[in-house]
Design an enzyme around this catalytic site. Structure first.
Site, mmCIF file in Angstrom:
data_model
loop_
_atom_site.group_PDB
_atom_site.id
_atom_site.type_symbol
_atom_site.label_atom_id
_atom_site.label_comp_id
_atom_site.label_asym_id
_atom_site.label_seq_id
_atom_site.Cartn_x
_atom_site.Cartn_y
_atom_site.Cartn_z
ATOM 1 N N SER A 145 0.781 -1.220 0.000
ATOM 2 C CA SER A 145 0.000 0.000 0.000
ATOM 3 C C SER A 145 0.821 1.283 0.000
ATOM 4 O O SER A 145 0.324 2.316 -0.382
ATOM 5 C CB SER A 145 -0.954 0.001 1.186
ATOM 6 O OG SER A 145 -0.241 -0.300 2.369
ATOM 7 N N HIS A 191 -6.141 -3.546 -0.248
ATOM 8 C CA HIS A 191 -6.002 -2.524 -1.287
ATOM 9 C C HIS A 191 -6.311 -3.039 -2.685
ATOM 10 O O HIS A 191 -6.284 -2.272 -3.645
ATOM 11 C CB HIS A 191 -4.588 -1.933 -1.254
ATOM 12 C CG HIS A 191 -4.303 -1.252 0.040
ATOM 13 N ND1 HIS A 191 -4.459 0.104 0.221
ATOM 14 C CD2 HIS A 191 -3.914 -1.743 1.239
ATOM 15 C CE1 HIS A 191 -4.165 0.412 1.472
ATOM 16 N NE2 HIS A 191 -3.832 -0.686 2.108
ATOM 17 N N LYS A 251 -12.027 0.474 2.333
ATOM 18 C CA LYS A 251 -11.240 1.214 1.346
ATOM 19 C C LYS A 251 -12.065 1.395 0.071
ATOM 20 O O LYS A 251 -12.925 2.261 0.034
ATOM 21 C CB LYS A 251 -9.903 0.522 1.151
ATOM 22 C CG LYS A 251 -9.137 0.507 2.483
ATOM 23 C CD LYS A 251 -7.726 0.051 2.351
ATOM 24 C CE LYS A 251 -7.080 -0.158 3.703
ATOM 25 N NZ LYS A 251 -6.892 1.072 4.473
HETATM 26 C C1 PLP Z 1 -3.026 -3.783 4.109
HETATM 27 C C2 PLP Z 1 -4.097 -3.416 5.083
HETATM 28 N N1 PLP Z 1 -4.814 -4.395 5.662
HETATM 29 C C3 PLP Z 1 -5.799 -4.129 6.523
HETATM 30 C C4 PLP Z 1 -6.125 -2.841 6.867
HETATM 31 C C5 PLP Z 1 -7.187 -2.601 7.892
HETATM 32 O O1 PLP Z 1 -8.351 -2.102 7.394
HETATM 33 P P1 PLP Z 1 -9.421 -1.488 8.393
HETATM 34 O O2 PLP Z 1 -8.921 -0.139 8.763
HETATM 35 O O3 PLP Z 1 -10.693 -1.461 7.627
HETATM 36 O O4 PLP Z 1 -9.493 -2.404 9.594
HETATM 37 C C6 PLP Z 1 -5.408 -1.788 6.302
HETATM 38 C C7 PLP Z 1 -5.745 -0.388 6.655
HETATM 39 O O5 PLP Z 1 -5.071 0.568 6.342
HETATM 40 C C8 PLP Z 1 -4.365 -2.081 5.381
HETATM 41 O O6 PLP Z 1 -3.649 -1.093 4.813
#
Ligand code: PLP
Length: 221
Positions: free
Chosen positions: A9, A37, A68
């Site tokens: 990301s 992502h 997202k």
């Molecule tokens: C790679 C990745 N996985 C999981 C998440 C977690 O998502 P959430 O904030 O909806 O729990 C994020 C959040 O930035 C992320 O970048």
């Protein structure tokens, strides 16, 4: 077990998932993909990195978020019945957090229905990405090695990135800076994220503001 983030990301580059799956199969390891992502972005109708690379049935666990591309909140784990049942019994957030609210669940279902009905939002997202990236490159910005709509604008020192973000905000563009320890020293950046909801006018406006602030801060000439 091999755990990978489908789309890295910070840079917007893609995990080399086919190679990871091959190695895992050779050594009898499980593969877990965090496709936070990639969902809503990669693959047919935004089905994610596994669909993008045609690796159906070869990834053991997929973790996803609705926060997202789907624009809602919540997340999920997909895997075998045993894994899902194990997590229902043992996963701490599942056991100790409140359940998602009905409006949140309705928003998640609606987002998935929109993507199932049409590939148009995903195609628009990629069209917008190409247009925006081309605009920045033409201006002379370094946009790193992204292979996805996540668009890093490499600015070097943290202070430059913070100043850039503050100046952009004053110009009505919300694009936050990312610096050490999230990325290595000297690799600070603004990370821009395109949306299918951006119009061409929005993108032209953003490119114009990046140009203005970039010249002001002498990042471009
Ligand atoms: C790679 C990745 N996985 C999981 C998440 C977690 O998502 P959430 O904030 O909806 O729990 C994020 C959040 O930035 C992320 O970048």
């Amino acid at each position: 077990m091999i755990i990978t983030d489908g789309v890295f990301s910070m840079d917007g580059d893609l995990a080399p998932l086919p190679g990871i799956v091959e190695v895992a199969e050779e050594y009898g390891a499980m593969v877990m993909v965090d496709d936070a992502h990639g969902e809503g972005v990669l693959g047919h109708h935004g089905r994610g990195i596994v669909d993008h690379f045609g690796l159906h049935g070869r990834v053991d666990i997929e973790a996803g978020t609705m926060s997202k591309a789907f624009g809602a909140v919540g997340g999920y784990i997909a895997g075998s019945e045993d894994i899902v049942e194990y997590l229902r019994q043992r996963a701490r957030p599942f056991l100790f957090s409140s359940a998602a609210t009905p409006p949140d669940v309705a928003a998640c279902i609606a987002a998935i229905e929109i993507l199932q009905e049409s590939d148009m939002p995903v195609r628009k997202l990629w069209e917008n990405t190409e247009y925006f990236k081309a605009g920045l490159v033409e201006l002379g910005f370094d946009i790193g090695a992204s292979a996805t709509p996540i668009t890093p604008v490499m600015l070097g020192e943290a202070k430059t990135a913070w100043d850039f973000s503050v100046r952009l905000f004053a110009e009505e563009i919300f694009a936050t800076a990312i610096a050490f320890p999230t990325v290595p020293h000297g690799r600070a950046r603004i990370r821009a994220m395109l949306s299918a909801a951006h119009s061409r006018d929005d993108l032209d406006f953003a490119i114009e503001k990046f140009a203005k602030v970039g010249r002001e801060l002498q990042v471009i000439t």
